[in-house]
Design a protein around this motif. Structure first.
Motif, PDB file in Angstrom:
ATOM      1  N   PRO A 576      -6.565  -7.987  -5.880  1.00  0.00           N
ATOM      2  CA  PRO A 576      -6.576  -7.183  -6.372  1.00  0.00           C
ATOM      3  C   PRO A 576      -6.240  -5.542  -6.085  1.00  0.00           C
ATOM      4  N   LEU A 577      -6.766  -4.935  -4.769  1.00  0.00           N
ATOM      5  CA  LEU A 577      -6.067  -4.267  -3.950  1.00  0.00           C
ATOM      6  C   LEU A 577      -4.372  -3.944  -3.635  1.00  0.00           C
ATOM      7  N   SER A 578      -4.044  -4.743  -3.704  1.00  0.00           N
ATOM      8  CA  SER A 578      -2.573  -4.950  -2.837  1.00  0.00           C
ATOM      9  C   SER A 578      -1.970  -4.913  -4.392  1.00  0.00           C
ATOM     10  N   SER A 579      -2.708  -5.493  -5.013  1.00  0.00           N
ATOM     11  CA  SER A 579      -1.678  -6.379  -6.311  1.00  0.00           C
ATOM     12  C   SER A 579      -0.661  -3.947  -6.876  1.00  0.00           C
ATOM     13  N   PHE A 580       0.496  -5.450  -7.755  1.00  0.00           N
ATOM     14  CA  PHE A 580       0.592  -4.090  -8.480  1.00  0.00           C
ATOM     15  C   PHE A 580      -0.050  -3.454  -9.254  1.00  0.00           C
TER      16      PHE A 580
END
Length: 628
Positions: A576-580
């Motif tokens: 989630p932390l690297s998601s768009f």
């Protein structure tokens, strides 16, 4: 100015002002093929926060939903497209308070100084809208009053007073009548008008006819839409008629009484706001049929074509519970088709009866039928929730209603398994029902017709016994203009007149026009590149800035709701932390100096919890939410 509450809060004129902008925000006039933004041109009274809140900042955008068009000619009796249009709209404030607006839109001459500054052809016409704004749902009075003012303006004989003097006296002096006790009578020139408000122990004030609703939807679709409202679905009404969109939306809000629609409510959405239909949370929105929605994802949205009696949705609307559903359907059929109450049964089994015959009733529809229809739906809710008061737990504020025990008892009484009662379970879990229980627990409603009706049913009495007697004639309060009818010169107009401007207003107008006349040398008919956000907003009036901000706030909230739901649906292997989705939410929060993104994100989570979300997050999702 009268100290008592007024029926009319504001009279407002909207249309093309000195600073012309396209719907997309580009400055200047380019051609007659595109639409332009409306702005408030005049209002009475001028905004005074100590007396009344100002008109809604989005008013000018909403009263001309398609924007402002330019035309080479005005009204033509041989061309229906040039006829003035009348329609109501309903706006809602942040706390859910409704503002009722009656509108008349028509083609009016463009002011000569505007035409000159923007090199618009002489004697051109543009859309203009006059509006009456009220906090009272007096749809008929607002419409009739506005029509009289419009006809007085363009009457060949003219008016005995300047039009804005007529408007000022009317807005300032017509009070809200005491509910059930008074009838206020006033006149506009030679036309007599009156207003009454029903008693406080009557059904909520709904000054509309429910006939358009039952003419647009057959019985099955009427019940299906009623169910969708109770289940707090996303509902999109489509029609080519503005009035129909508002009246049908208002009718359904009254049919779910004593529940209140607590979600987004825009009975008539302006065309450029079409992206609002992508919101993932419940809404009731009305949108003109000319607006294209083919590029929008409509999963789960209940789309209702009012002119074709057609409902489409990707998610089935479950049936209401029996035996209440059968009783509801029979009562509606008996009201609409008293002489052919079994004709629908024949149609379903034989299939040879014409739909025209089924929809035909030889009884004129009137106020009596409106009340009967409302009582039919209230009777359904009274039966469906029979005995609910025994399961209200006042001591428990977290769970004030014991739905498990209620359903268990209903299961015994109806011989139905709890698993077969999914629809009523969803109703009991809805925000509308929980809000109603909260009002019941806090005794914030002294007049609860649902309780009265349940008690009347228990005594074997008619549902009409819960309504107050109308035998007592209300007292007449006559408001007369002492200057009306005084002999003198008549006032005639070739256009809707402007109110007298202050010196400051006139200076600002001339400055804008002077700037426009020197900066509009744009070759061809193509629209110039969009100016920066700062340059677009620097010259906006305070009202326009407020409207722009309100549109921005709603746009951010809609985006956040979609991003939040997609964040929750990320796969187990996604970070989630690297998601768009995470990055976009973070940008909306960090780049917003007014904290619309931050507060909107919190509100988004709160609404998701209220809709039944159990707050289940993976460890990675929890970290992402904590960081946000």
């Amino acid at each position: 100015m009268s100290a008592s509450p007024r029926i009319f809060e504001y009279f407002v004129v909207c249309g093309i002002g000195p600073e012309i902008r396209t719907i997309d925000g580009h400055r200047g006039f380019y051609n007659t093929e595109i639409k332009y933004m409306a702005e408030v041109l005049d209002q009475y009274p001028h905004t005074d926060p100590s007396l009344y809140p100002p008109p809604p900042p989005q008013l000018s955008t909403c009263v001309l939903p398609a924007g402002v068009g330019f035309y080479p000619s005005g009204f033509d009796s041989n061309d229906v497209s040039t006829y003035p249009l009348r329609y109501p709209i309903v706006l809602t404030e942040g706390d859910g308070t409704k503002i009722y607006v009656s509108c008349i839109a028509f083609r009016d001459l463009v002011c000569e100084d505007i035409s000159g500054a923007y090199s618009i052809a002489a004697n051109s016409f543009a859309d203009k809208c006059i509006c009456l704004v009220s906090r009272s749902p007096c749809f008929q009075l607002l419409r009739d009053t506005l029509e009289e003012l419009f006809m007085l303006c363009f009457s060949p004989t003219g008016s005995s007073k300047p039009l804005w003097d007529v408007i000022a006296y009317m807005v300032s002096n017509i009070p809200v009548p005491s509910p059930g006790r008074d009838r206020v009578i006033f006149s506009i020139e030679n036309c007599l008008l009156s207003i009454e408000v029903p008693p406080e122990d009557d059904l909520p004030h709904a000054d509309i006819s429910f006939q358009p609703l039952v003419q647009c939807l057959d019985v099955d679709n009427l019940i299906k839409l009623f169910t969708a409202m109770l289940l707090e679905r996303r509902i999109l009404f489509r029609s080519t008629k503005y009035t129909l969109l508002t009246l049908v939306s208002e009718a359904f809000c009254n049919l779910i009484y004593p529940f209140r629609w607590l979600h987004v409510y825009i009975p008539l959405l302006f065309f450029s706001g079409v992206d609002y239909i992508d919101a993932p949370t419940p809404y009731v929105i009305g949108l003109h049929s000319d607006v294209d929605i083919t590029d929008h994802v409509m999963d789960g949205v209940v789309v209702v074509d009012l002119e074709c009696n057609l409902i489409t949705t990707t998610e089935d609307i479950p049936p209401l519970p029996e035996p209440e559903l059968g009783c509801l359907r029979d009562e509606i059929m008996h009201l609409l088709h008293p002489n052919v109450v079994k004709i629908d049964h024949l149609r379903n089994n034989v299939g040879e009866i014409s739909d025209h015959y089924v929809r035909t009733s030889n009884k004129t529809w009137g106020q009596e039928q409106d009340v009967k229809l409302r009582l039919i739906f209230l009777n359904f809710l009274a039966s469906l929730l029979s005995g609910y008061r025994n399961f209200v737990e006042i001591s428990s504020m977290d769970m004030p209603f014991n739905s498990h025990a209620f359903l268990k008892k209903r299961s015994r009484l109806t011989n139905q398994s709890p698993e077969s009662m999914s629809t009523i379970t969803q109703i009991l879990e809805s925000q509308m029902f929980l809000n109603y229980i909260g009002r019941f627990v806090n005794l914030s409603e002294s007049n609860n017709l649902l309780i009265k009706l349940q008690d009347a049913i228990g005594r074997g009495q008619s549902s009409f016994t819960i309504l107050p007697s109308l035998d007592v004639e209300p007292d007449n309060i006559t408001i007369s203009d002492p200057d009306s009818g005084i002999a003198g010169s008549m006032h005639c107009y070739d256009r809707f007149p402007s109110n007298i401007r202050t010196e400051e207003q006139e200076e600002r107008r001339q400055a804008i026009l002077a700037a426009a006349s020197g900066t509009l040398e744009i070759p061809g008919n193509t629209i110039a590149s969009s100016p920066s956000i700062d340059s677009k907003t620097d010259s906006l009036s305070p009202r326009e800035r407020a409207a722009e901000r309100e549109r921005m706030v709603l746009d951010i909230k809609v985006k956040l709701q979609g991003l939040w739901l997609r964040l929750l649906k990320l796969g187990a292997t996604d970070d989630p932390l690297s998601s768009f989705e995470y990055g976009t939410i973070l940008a909306l929060i960090e780049n917003d100096a007014e904290d619309v993104g931050g507060s909107g994100f919190v509100e988004c989570i709160r609404e998701h919890i209220h809709s039944g979300w159990q707050c289940r997050l993976t460890e990675e999702q929890f970290i992402a939410v904590k960081e946000l």
